[in-house]
Design a protein around this motif. Sequence first.
Motif, mmCIF file in Angstrom:
data_model
loop_
_atom_site.group_PDB
_atom_site.id
_atom_site.type_symbol
_atom_site.label_atom_id
_atom_site.label_comp_id
_atom_site.label_asym_id
_atom_site.label_seq_id
_atom_site.Cartn_x
_atom_site.Cartn_y
_atom_site.Cartn_z
ATOM 1 N N LEU A 111 0.815 -1.207 0.000
ATOM 2 C CA LEU A 111 0.000 0.000 0.000
ATOM 3 C C LEU A 111 0.855 1.267 0.000
ATOM 4 O O LEU A 111 0.362 2.345 -0.323
ATOM 5 C CB LEU A 111 -0.932 0.012 1.219
ATOM 6 N N ASN A 112 2.136 1.116 0.364
ATOM 7 C CA ASN A 112 3.086 2.237 0.371
ATOM 8 C C ASN A 112 2.567 3.432 1.151
ATOM 9 O O ASN A 112 2.636 4.571 0.688
ATOM 10 C CB ASN A 112 3.463 2.634 -1.059
ATOM 11 N N THR A 113 2.035 3.168 2.314
ATOM 12 C CA THR A 113 1.562 4.217 3.205
ATOM 13 C C THR A 113 2.193 4.008 4.578
ATOM 14 O O THR A 113 2.589 2.887 4.920
ATOM 15 C CB THR A 113 0.027 4.186 3.350
ATOM 16 N N PRO A 114 2.303 5.061 5.367
ATOM 17 C CA PRO A 114 2.793 4.864 6.734
ATOM 18 C C PRO A 114 1.899 3.840 7.438
ATOM 19 O O PRO A 114 0.677 3.851 7.268
ATOM 20 C CB PRO A 114 2.653 6.245 7.369
ATOM 21 N N THR A 115 2.513 2.953 8.188
ATOM 22 C CA THR A 115 1.770 1.849 8.781
ATOM 23 C C THR A 115 2.091 1.712 10.260
ATOM 24 O O THR A 115 3.258 1.734 10.651
ATOM 25 C CB THR A 115 2.135 0.525 8.069
ATOM 26 N N LEU A 116 1.065 1.574 11.047
ATOM 27 C CA LEU A 116 1.184 1.288 12.467
ATOM 28 C C LEU A 116 0.486 -0.036 12.714
ATOM 29 O O LEU A 116 -0.668 -0.220 12.319
ATOM 30 C CB LEU A 116 0.518 2.387 13.300
ATOM 31 N N VAL A 117 1.174 -0.973 13.331
ATOM 32 C CA VAL A 117 0.594 -2.281 13.615
ATOM 33 C C VAL A 117 0.274 -2.340 15.102
ATOM 34 O O VAL A 117 1.141 -2.128 15.939
ATOM 35 C CB VAL A 117 1.558 -3.426 13.235
ATOM 36 N N VAL A 118 -0.976 -2.630 15.411
ATOM 37 C CA VAL A 118 -1.424 -2.761 16.795
ATOM 38 C C VAL A 118 -2.028 -4.152 16.953
ATOM 39 O O VAL A 118 -2.907 -4.532 16.188
ATOM 40 C CB VAL A 118 -2.492 -1.695 17.148
ATOM 41 N N GLN A 119 -1.539 -4.904 17.914
ATOM 42 C CA GLN A 119 -2.102 -6.222 18.185
ATOM 43 C C GLN A 119 -3.041 -6.115 19.375
ATOM 44 O O GLN A 119 -2.732 -5.456 20.364
ATOM 45 C CB GLN A 119 -0.991 -7.220 18.514
ATOM 46 N N GLU A 120 -4.174 -6.771 19.263
ATOM 47 C CA GLU A 120 -5.111 -6.840 20.375
ATOM 48 C C GLU A 120 -5.203 -8.295 20.814
ATOM 49 O O GLU A 120 -4.551 -9.140 20.257
ATOM 50 C CB GLU A 120 -6.462 -6.242 19.973
ATOM 51 N N GLY A 121 -5.993 -8.588 21.809
ATOM 52 C CA GLY A 121 -6.037 -9.928 22.384
ATOM 53 C C GLY A 121 -6.855 -10.923 21.593
ATOM 54 O O GLY A 121 -7.408 -10.629 20.543
#
Length: 55
Positions: free
Chosen positions: A23-33
């Motif tokens: 996607l070539n966009t800034p990416t933030l990965v957040v994991q949830e439970g």
Amino acid sequence: MFQAKVAVSTAGFAELGRRVAGLNTPTLVVQEGGYYLEGLEANAVSFFEGLLTNR
């Protein structure tokens, strides 16, 4: 405690990472439970390897 099993293979997580990277966009990965703990490490490594392949 119930752990959800997903229908995505470890290789599938790598593909998801590659697609997000594509996607070539800034990416933030957040994991949830709610993870399938027996496969969490392998699946997380696979996802991030895929994500970082194209960066």
